[in-house]
Design a protein around this motif. Structure first.
Motif, mmCIF file in Angstrom:
data_model
loop_
_atom_site.group_PDB
_atom_site.id
_atom_site.type_symbol
_atom_site.label_atom_id
_atom_site.label_comp_id
_atom_site.label_asym_id
_atom_site.label_seq_id
_atom_site.Cartn_x
_atom_site.Cartn_y
_atom_site.Cartn_z
ATOM 1 N N ASP A 72 51.644 31.562 35.931
ATOM 2 C CA ASP A 72 51.967 32.400 34.869
ATOM 3 C C ASP A 72 50.886 33.542 34.928
ATOM 4 O O ASP A 72 49.921 33.160 34.435
ATOM 5 N N ILE A 73 51.260 34.566 35.467
ATOM 6 C CA ILE A 73 50.264 35.776 35.433
ATOM 7 C C ILE A 73 50.263 36.355 33.893
ATOM 8 O O ILE A 73 51.201 36.986 33.704
ATOM 9 N N LEU A 74 49.287 35.965 33.163
ATOM 10 C CA LEU A 74 49.181 36.439 31.742
ATOM 11 C C LEU A 74 48.889 38.082 31.672
ATOM 12 O O LEU A 74 49.265 38.733 31.015
ATOM 13 N N SER A 75 47.993 38.677 32.589
ATOM 14 C CA SER A 75 47.675 40.073 32.548
ATOM 15 C C SER A 75 46.866 40.389 33.852
ATOM 16 O O SER A 75 46.296 39.539 34.534
ATOM 17 N N SER A 76 47.035 41.589 34.185
ATOM 18 C CA SER A 76 46.129 42.331 35.269
ATOM 19 C C SER A 76 45.714 43.601 34.632
ATOM 20 O O SER A 76 46.677 44.365 34.428
ATOM 21 N N ARG A 77 44.590 43.999 34.668
ATOM 22 C CA ARG A 77 43.856 45.102 34.208
ATOM 23 C C ARG A 77 43.213 45.651 35.063
ATOM 24 O O ARG A 77 42.212 45.073 35.741
ATOM 25 N N ARG A 78 43.192 47.197 35.178
ATOM 26 C CA ARG A 78 42.332 47.823 36.132
ATOM 27 C C ARG A 78 41.607 48.927 35.356
ATOM 28 O O ARG A 78 42.027 49.330 34.420
ATOM 29 N N ASP A 79 40.277 48.773 35.840
ATOM 30 C CA ASP A 79 39.143 49.552 34.967
ATOM 31 C C ASP A 79 38.405 50.478 35.785
ATOM 32 O O ASP A 79 38.331 50.210 36.989
ATOM 33 N N LYS A 80 38.208 51.779 35.564
ATOM 34 C CA LYS A 80 37.356 52.703 36.235
ATOM 35 C C LYS A 80 36.146 53.156 35.344
ATOM 36 O O LYS A 80 36.372 53.760 34.096
ATOM 37 N N PRO B 18 44.172 25.830 32.355
ATOM 38 C CA PRO B 18 44.514 26.713 30.940
ATOM 39 C C PRO B 18 44.198 28.245 31.601
ATOM 40 O O PRO B 18 43.700 28.628 32.607
ATOM 41 N N PRO B 19 44.438 29.139 30.684
ATOM 42 C CA PRO B 19 44.218 30.527 30.782
ATOM 43 C C PRO B 19 42.976 30.690 31.431
ATOM 44 O O PRO B 19 41.750 30.344 30.790
ATOM 45 N N THR B 20 42.910 31.449 32.599
ATOM 46 C CA THR B 20 41.496 31.698 33.348
ATOM 47 C C THR B 20 41.366 33.160 33.713
ATOM 48 O O THR B 20 42.483 33.772 34.053
ATOM 49 N N GLU B 21 40.404 33.770 33.658
ATOM 50 C CA GLU B 21 40.106 35.114 33.928
ATOM 51 C C GLU B 21 39.346 35.155 35.383
ATOM 52 O O GLU B 21 38.328 34.671 35.400
ATOM 53 N N LEU B 22 39.912 36.117 36.062
ATOM 54 C CA LEU B 22 38.976 36.547 37.497
ATOM 55 C C LEU B 22 38.840 37.871 37.602
ATOM 56 O O LEU B 22 39.620 38.648 36.896
ATOM 57 N N THR C 231 37.119 48.168 38.726
ATOM 58 C CA THR C 231 37.295 46.809 38.408
ATOM 59 C C THR C 231 38.459 46.339 38.200
ATOM 60 O O THR C 231 39.351 47.294 37.600
ATOM 61 N N GLN C 232 39.124 45.165 38.592
ATOM 62 C CA GLN C 232 39.959 44.583 38.296
ATOM 63 C C GLN C 232 40.014 43.216 37.821
ATOM 64 O O GLN C 232 39.602 42.425 38.603
ATOM 65 N N THR C 233 40.717 42.850 36.537
ATOM 66 C CA THR C 233 40.666 41.628 36.148
ATOM 67 C C THR C 233 42.261 41.045 35.998
ATOM 68 O O THR C 233 43.085 41.835 35.470
ATOM 69 N N LEU C 234 42.197 39.683 36.206
ATOM 70 C CA LEU C 234 43.605 38.972 36.441
ATOM 71 C C LEU C 234 43.347 37.607 35.374
ATOM 72 O O LEU C 234 42.282 36.984 35.658
#
Length: 169
Positions: A77-85, A119-123, A102-105
């Motif tokens: 289950d991909i909860l979110s994917s966010r890109r930041d500059k 559990p929900p995990t962030e990379l 940066t990209q956070t998944l």
């Protein structure tokens, strides 16, 4: 005859080097055999992340991509994917010199019954990029390539973590 003498040393050095590398447990990145027969992935199949993830799962071993949660051994289950500059440095004139991309998944892994295996995990992964106003088109292309590289890095990290999951069933 004199020219083959250094070639022998080169061959011996290559053999010795490869023996040392093999002995230390070094392994090339690549296949990620997952402990599931099938996996349902909630990431949009038309997104870059969804395509990259599905491709790495399918080429990584015997795990197949399931068409639905009900037919899958597990659900990624991909909860979110966010890109930041973000700006990391400026010139003396106040113009941007460098950016950090940066990209956070965020994800979680569920078993067949819907119970959490992970559990929900962030990379997160990032790259730095120099910037020049005179090369806008080239820098936009570089940014796209760096984000693709970050995405491949994140999916590899994710799959390495999934390799170690212990199934409940």
């Amino acid at each position: 005859m004199h020219s083959t003498f250094p070639a022998r040393y080169l061959a011996l050095a290559i053999i010795a080097g490869s023996t040392l590398i093999a002995g230390c447990g070094f392994a090339l990145r690549g296949n990620h055999p997952l402990p599931f027969d099938s996996l349902f992935v909630t990431a949009d199949a038309t997104s870059s992340l969804g395509r990259t993830l599905r491709q790495q799962i399918e080429t990584g071993g015997s795990t197949r991509i399931a068409e639905s949660r009900t037919t899958a051994s597990a659900t990624l289950d991909i909860l979110s994917s966010r890109r930041d500059k973000s700006i990391i440095s400026l010139t003396s004139a106040g113009k941007v010199r460098e950016y950090r991309l940066t990209q956070t998944l965020r994800y979680r892994l569920l078993d067949r019954k819907g119970e959490e295996l992970t559990p929900p995990t962030e990379l997160s992964a990032s790259r730095e990029m120099t910037y020049n106003d005179g090369l806008i088109l080239a820098k936009n292309q570089e940014e796209a390539l760096l984000y693709r590289d970050i995405e491949r890095d994140l999916t590899s990290q994710l799959l390495r973590r999934l390799e170690t999951v212990k199934r409940a069933d």
